[in-house]
Every structure is written in structure tokens, then in C-alpha cells.
Scaffold this motif. Structure first.
Motif, PDB file in Angstrom:
ATOM      1  N   ASP A  48       0.613  -1.036  -0.080  1.00 52.80           N
ATOM      2  CA  ASP A  48      -0.056  -0.160  -0.032  1.00 52.80           C
ATOM      3  C   ASP A  48       0.948   1.176   0.013  1.00 52.80           C
ATOM      4  N   VAL A  49       0.537   2.213  -1.022  1.00 53.83           N
ATOM      5  CA  VAL A  49       1.273   3.225  -1.149  1.00 53.83           C
ATOM      6  C   VAL A  49       0.808   4.637  -0.770  1.00 53.83           C
ATOM      7  N   THR A  50       1.025   5.422  -0.015  1.00 54.75           N
ATOM      8  CA  THR A  50      -0.014   6.300   0.398  1.00 54.75           C
ATOM      9  C   THR A  50       0.684   7.843  -0.118  1.00 54.75           C
ATOM     10  N   PHE A  51      -0.323   8.819  -0.626  1.00 54.93           N
ATOM     11  CA  PHE A  51       0.257   9.959  -0.941  1.00 54.93           C
ATOM     12  C   PHE A  51      -0.702  10.894  -0.280  1.00 54.93           C
ATOM     13  N   PRO A  52       0.001  12.010   0.517  1.00 50.24           N
ATOM     14  CA  PRO A  52      -0.665  12.873   1.402  1.00 50.24           C
ATOM     15  C   PRO A  52      -1.386  13.990   0.469  1.00 50.24           C
ATOM     16  N   SER A  53      -0.634  14.105  -0.903  1.00 50.95           N
ATOM     17  CA  SER A  53      -1.261  14.957  -1.734  1.00 50.95           C
ATOM     18  C   SER A  53      -0.577  14.598  -3.037  1.00 50.95           C
ATOM     19  N   ALA A  54      -0.895  15.167  -4.054  1.00 50.62           N
ATOM     20  CA  ALA A  54      -0.607  14.744  -5.451  1.00 50.62           C
ATOM     21  C   ALA A  54       1.039  15.082  -5.571  1.00 50.62           C
ATOM     22  N   PRO A  55       1.801  13.966  -6.099  1.00 46.62           N
ATOM     23  CA  PRO A  55       3.075  14.591  -6.194  1.00 46.62           C
ATOM     24  C   PRO A  55       3.651  15.279  -7.182  1.00 46.62           C
ATOM     25  N   GLU A  56       4.451  16.439  -6.635  1.00 46.51           N
ATOM     26  CA  GLU A  56       5.292  17.321  -7.251  1.00 46.51           C
ATOM     27  C   GLU A  56       6.548  17.353  -7.588  1.00 46.51           C
ATOM     28  N   ARG A  57       7.429  16.429  -7.196  1.00 45.81           N
ATOM     29  CA  ARG A  57       8.763  16.081  -7.212  1.00 45.81           C
ATOM     30  C   ARG A  57       9.044  14.649  -7.402  1.00 45.81           C
ATOM     31  N   VAL A  58       9.093  14.287  -8.745  1.00 38.78           N
ATOM     32  CA  VAL A  58       9.147  13.006  -8.991  1.00 38.78           C
ATOM     33  C   VAL A  58      10.390  12.708  -9.781  1.00 38.78           C
ATOM     34  N   VAL A  59      10.951  11.499  -9.341  1.00 38.80           N
ATOM     35  CA  VAL A  59      12.378  10.942 -10.065  1.00 38.80           C
ATOM     36  C   VAL A  59      11.958   9.548 -10.663  1.00 38.80           C
ATOM     37  N   GLY A 112      21.609  -4.567 -19.307  1.00 39.34           N
ATOM     38  CA  GLY A 112      20.620  -3.419 -19.388  1.00 39.34           C
ATOM     39  C   GLY A 112      19.995  -2.722 -18.230  1.00 39.34           C
ATOM     40  N   HIS A 113      20.495  -3.234 -16.978  1.00 37.50           N
ATOM     41  CA  HIS A 113      19.612  -2.527 -15.971  1.00 37.50           C
ATOM     42  C   HIS A 113      20.695  -1.524 -15.310  1.00 37.50           C
ATOM     43  N   LEU A 114      19.728  -0.555 -14.971  1.00 37.56           N
ATOM     44  CA  LEU A 114      20.389   0.873 -14.369  1.00 37.56           C
ATOM     45  C   LEU A 114      21.044   0.424 -13.028  1.00 37.56           C
ATOM     46  N   GLN A 115      22.244   1.333 -13.118  1.00 37.59           N
ATOM     47  CA  GLN A 115      23.071   1.528 -11.887  1.00 37.59           C
ATOM     48  C   GLN A 115      22.963   3.003 -11.182  1.00 37.59           C
ATOM     49  N   ILE A 116      22.451   2.998 -10.412  1.00 36.90           N
ATOM     50  CA  ILE A 116      22.266   4.377  -9.488  1.00 36.90           C
ATOM     51  C   ILE A 116      22.129   4.085  -7.820  1.00 36.90           C
ATOM     52  N   SER A 117      22.914   5.151  -7.134  1.00 40.43           N
ATOM     53  CA  SER A 117      22.816   5.169  -5.772  1.00 40.43           C
ATOM     54  C   SER A 117      21.693   5.604  -5.112  1.00 40.43           C
ATOM     55  N   LYS A 118      21.290   5.174  -3.968  1.00 35.12           N
ATOM     56  CA  LYS A 118      20.316   5.748  -3.197  1.00 35.12           C
ATOM     57  C   LYS A 118      20.470   7.096  -2.912  1.00 35.12           C
ATOM     58  N   GLU A 119      21.734   7.650  -2.752  1.00 32.60           N
ATOM     59  CA  GLU A 119      22.096   8.870  -2.240  1.00 32.60           C
ATOM     60  C   GLU A 119      21.602  10.027  -3.371  1.00 32.60           C
ATOM     61  N   VAL A 120      22.291   9.420  -4.711  1.00 33.12           N
ATOM     62  CA  VAL A 120      21.760  10.362  -5.728  1.00 33.12           C
ATOM     63  C   VAL A 120      20.164  10.455  -5.964  1.00 33.12           C
ATOM     64  N   VAL A 121      19.796   9.594  -5.686  1.00 28.31           N
ATOM     65  CA  VAL A 121      18.134   9.942  -5.826  1.00 28.31           C
ATOM     66  C   VAL A 121      17.587  10.914  -4.722  1.00 28.31           C
ATOM     67  N   VAL A 122      17.847  10.118  -3.403  1.00 30.82           N
ATOM     68  CA  VAL A 122      17.226  10.977  -2.309  1.00 30.82           C
ATOM     69  C   VAL A 122      17.640  12.305  -2.476  1.00 30.82           C
ATOM     70  N   ALA A 123      18.963  12.783  -3.057  1.00 33.32           N
ATOM     71  CA  ALA A 123      19.213  14.087  -3.026  1.00 33.32           C
ATOM     72  C   ALA A 123      18.376  15.058  -3.844  1.00 33.32           C
ATOM     73  N   GLN A 124      17.455  14.366  -4.519  1.00 31.30           N
ATOM     74  CA  GLN A 124      16.688  15.285  -5.649  1.00 31.30           C
ATOM     75  C   GLN A 124      15.333  15.631  -4.557  1.00 31.30           C
ATOM     76  N   ARG A 125      15.337  15.234  -3.626  1.00 32.84           N
ATOM     77  CA  ARG A 125      13.989  15.352  -2.462  1.00 32.84           C
ATOM     78  C   ARG A 125      12.724  15.044  -3.188  1.00 32.84           C
ATOM     79  N   PRO A 126      12.797  13.618  -3.850  1.00 36.61           N
ATOM     80  CA  PRO A 126      11.474  13.212  -4.452  1.00 36.61           C
ATOM     81  C   PRO A 126      10.290  13.019  -3.544  1.00 36.61           C
ATOM     82  N   ASP A 127       8.803  13.105  -3.867  1.00 40.16           N
ATOM     83  CA  ASP A 127       7.853  12.525  -3.189  1.00 40.16           C
ATOM     84  C   ASP A 127       7.403  11.493  -3.913  1.00 40.16           C
ATOM     85  N   LEU A 128       7.885  11.125  -5.088  1.00 39.70           N
ATOM     86  CA  LEU A 128       7.406   9.976  -5.731  1.00 39.70           C
ATOM     87  C   LEU A 128       8.853   9.492  -6.486  1.00 39.70           C
ATOM     88  N   VAL A 129       9.177   8.248  -6.575  1.00 39.24           N
ATOM     89  CA  VAL A 129      10.030   7.405  -7.607  1.00 39.24           C
ATOM     90  C   VAL A 129       9.359   6.400  -8.104  1.00 39.24           C
TER      91      VAL A 129
END
Length: 328
Positions: A48-59, A112-129
Motif C-alpha cells: 500500500d502506497v500513500t500520498f498525502p497530496s499529488a506528487p510534485e517532485r518525481v524521480v 541493461g539494468h540501471l546502476q544508480i545509488s540511493k544517495e543520488v536519488v534521495v538528494a533530489q528530494r522526491p515525493d515519488l520515485v
């Protein structure tokens, strides 16, 4: 038995489908709405994935969500993207929207699988990935209060056999999450009209057999798609019989000997990037491949992966291309 293909709905049924969301083969529960200030909860890949409001910062970590977000008019909410986004998928407007989104990385491994770190993604302050990758799981993002949505067909938990109705359901889900139900309904109606036009043009099954394959360029394993993949209903809609219609897996390794035994009349080759000619050579260059009917008669086409998998608006584009290539 394969699940029936999607068909054009009446306006009332379409409205119901937008409100009755589904994710990963399970019904989606929504409590309140983003526009009303209440949280929205959807079911995705068994969570179950909950959104307090519609996402505004998506990665965005996979390209599969692009056509959905474009149709809903929310692609401008994506603040960063990673992975491959081949231009052949998109019209000029969508390409312009993508070009405006900063790229984090396009690095992939040999599979063909993406290689990316958690730190790089979280640094974008996403409200949805959007999109789960091997080294960045849902649970690791949940630990820092970042929700993730994956395309249902790519869920590890699996689900029912996919079909075009999964496209409508996923449009509805995104419409609810982003508070764009009217846009989701309009996009669904347009896609259903296009699907109905293809089905009318195809008419009865052609009697020809087909296989959808993913060959490894440069030698190695060849993969085939069974009833657990979108390739199966796509071939059905094109009037073709999947030679692997007795295999309930999504994707699996296949040998040339087995291909020769099933001997499809036509072959659709999928790939994620690179030269289509090299992809075709990965099949036709195999010792003995000339004995395949599809190879011998030149009935082989190559198209990018998302034109078939996972179910998305691009699956309708891919269907139209298959029918145009092999005839209605």
C-alpha cells in the motif's frame, strides 16, 4: 486460457474503470482525494502506497511511465530522470518535455539494468520515485519516507496474465495519484478507440504463428515471452498465434533447437537500445537459424522493448507497428 483482449467501453463503464483503480493484479483502494486534501492510498506490487497530496517532485528511473505522465499532463513534475529514453518512443512534444528534465545517469550493466545509488536519488528530494531498480529497492526508499510505484507487469510478486485492460487500469491509477482523473479517462478512450480500429482491421486470426524474442547482441542467451507477458495479448490482437502460448512465464531462456521445433512464421525481436540491424543479426546469425521459417522468408521485425513490455500506451503503438509489418 488467455485473458480476453480489451475492448471499447461505454462512457459509463469507462468512468467506472477510472474510479476503480487496479495495481499489480489487485484492486486499488483510494481514501479521499488529493484535491480534497485527504491522502490517497493505492496498491502496488503487494504494498500500500500513500500520498498525502499529488506528487510534485518525481524521480523517474524507467521509461515505461513516460507516456502515462505525458497523457496526464504531469511530465513537468519530473525533476530528474535516469536510464535510457530512446527518442523513437516519443513525439516531438514528449521529447521536448523529456529534454527539459535533468538526467542523473544512463549507466547500465551488461544486462541493461540501471546502476544508480540511493544517495543520488534521495538528494533530489522526491515525493515519488517511478521504477524499481536492482540496487534501489522499494524498502530502502520507504526507510527514508520516499514512496515508489512500479509498473504492475514488472512486479516481483507477479499477477494475472496481462492485457490491454492493464493499460487502462494503470492510467486510472496515475490519474488518481496525480489528481487527473478526467485526463486519464480521455486518454483511455483514445487508446481504446485505436485498439478497436486494429481489431476491426485484423478481423479473424490469420492462422500464422509468431514468437517474441529478446536476443543478446554479441552472442549469448536468447529470451522468449510467454503468456505472462504483454507480448501474448499483443500477438493475439494482431491475429497471430504465440508459439509459446503454452508457457505461463513472462520471459525465459530459449534455445535455437526449441525455436526450430516451434518454428514461428513471424518473429518480433525486442531490444532496449542500439542498432536494430545488430539485434536482428543476433538471431539470424545463429548457426542453423536459416532453417527457421521466419528467417528464411524474411518475416522478422525489430522494435524497442517498451513497444511491447510492460503494458502501457506504447503497447498500442507496438501493436499497430506489428500489424503494419505483417499485415492485418
Amino acid at each position: 486460457m488467455p485473458r480476453p483482449r480489451g475492448s471499447v467501453l461505454t462512457a459509463s463503464v469507462l468512468t467506472a474503470s477510472v474510479l476503480a483503480l487496479a495495481g499489480c493484479g489487485t484492486s486499488t483502494d483510494a481514501s479521499g482525494s488529493a484535491s480534497g486534501g485527504e491522502p490517497v492510498t493505492v496498491a502496488n506490487c503487494g504494498s500500500d502506497v500513500t500520498f498525502p497530496s499529488a506528487p510534485e517532485r518525481v524521480v523517474m528511473l524507467k521509461s515505461a511511465a513516460v507516456p502515462y505522465l505525458h497523457d496526464l499532463g504531469v511530465l513537468d513534475r519530473v525533476v530528474a530522470r535516469a536510464g535510457l529514453y530512446p527518442s523513437e518512443y516519443y513525439d516531438e512534444q514528449t521529447l521536448a518535455e523529456l529534454d527539459a528534465i535533468p538526467e542523473l545517469t544512463s549507466d547500465t550493466d551488461t544486462s541493461g539494468h540501471l546502476q544508480i545509488s540511493k544517495e543520488v536519488v534521495v538528494a533530489q528530494r522526491p515525493d515519488l520515485v517511478l521504477g524499481e531498480v536492482d540496487n534501489l529497492s522499494r524498502s530502502s526508499l520507504e526507510a527514508v519516507d520516499v514512496p515508489l510505484l512500479e509498473e504492475p507487469a514488472l512486479c516481483e510478486t507477479g499477477g494475472s496474465e496481462p492485457g490491454f485492460d492493464d493499460v487502462w487500469s494503470q492510467l486510472a491509477l496515475y490519474g488518481e495519484v496525480f489528481d487527473r482523473p478526467d485526463e486519464a479517462a480521455a486518454a483511455t478512450a483514445d487508446l481504446q478507440e485505436r485498439l478497436a480500429a486494429v481489431e476491426a482491421a485484423v478481423g479473424e486470426p490469420s492462422g500464422r504463428t509468431a514468437a517474441v524474442l529478446y536476443p543478446t547482441v554479441g552472442g549469448g542467451t536468447t529470451y522468449a515471452y510467454g503468456t505472462g507477458s504483454m507480448a501474448h495479448p499483443q500477438l493475439e490482437a494482431a491475429g497471430l498465434e504465440n508459439v509459446f502460448g503454452d508457457v505461463d512465464e513472462r520471459v525465459f531462456e530459449v534455445t535455437l533447437e526449441e525455436l526450430l521445433g516451434r518454428d514461428p512464421d513471424v518473429v518480433v525481436l525486442l531490444h532496449t537500445d542500439g542498432d536494430p540491424a545488430a539485434v536482428e543479426e543476433a538471431l539470424v546469425g545463429l548457426p542453423g537459424a536459416e532453417r527457421l521459417t521466419a528467417v528464411r522468408e524474411g518475416e522478422v521485425m525489430t522494435q524497442l522493448f517498451n513497444f511491447t513490455e510492460p503494458p502501457s500506451p506504447l503497447s498500442v503503438d507496438g501493436l499497430e507497428a506489428i500489424v503494419a509489418r505483417f499485415g492485418a
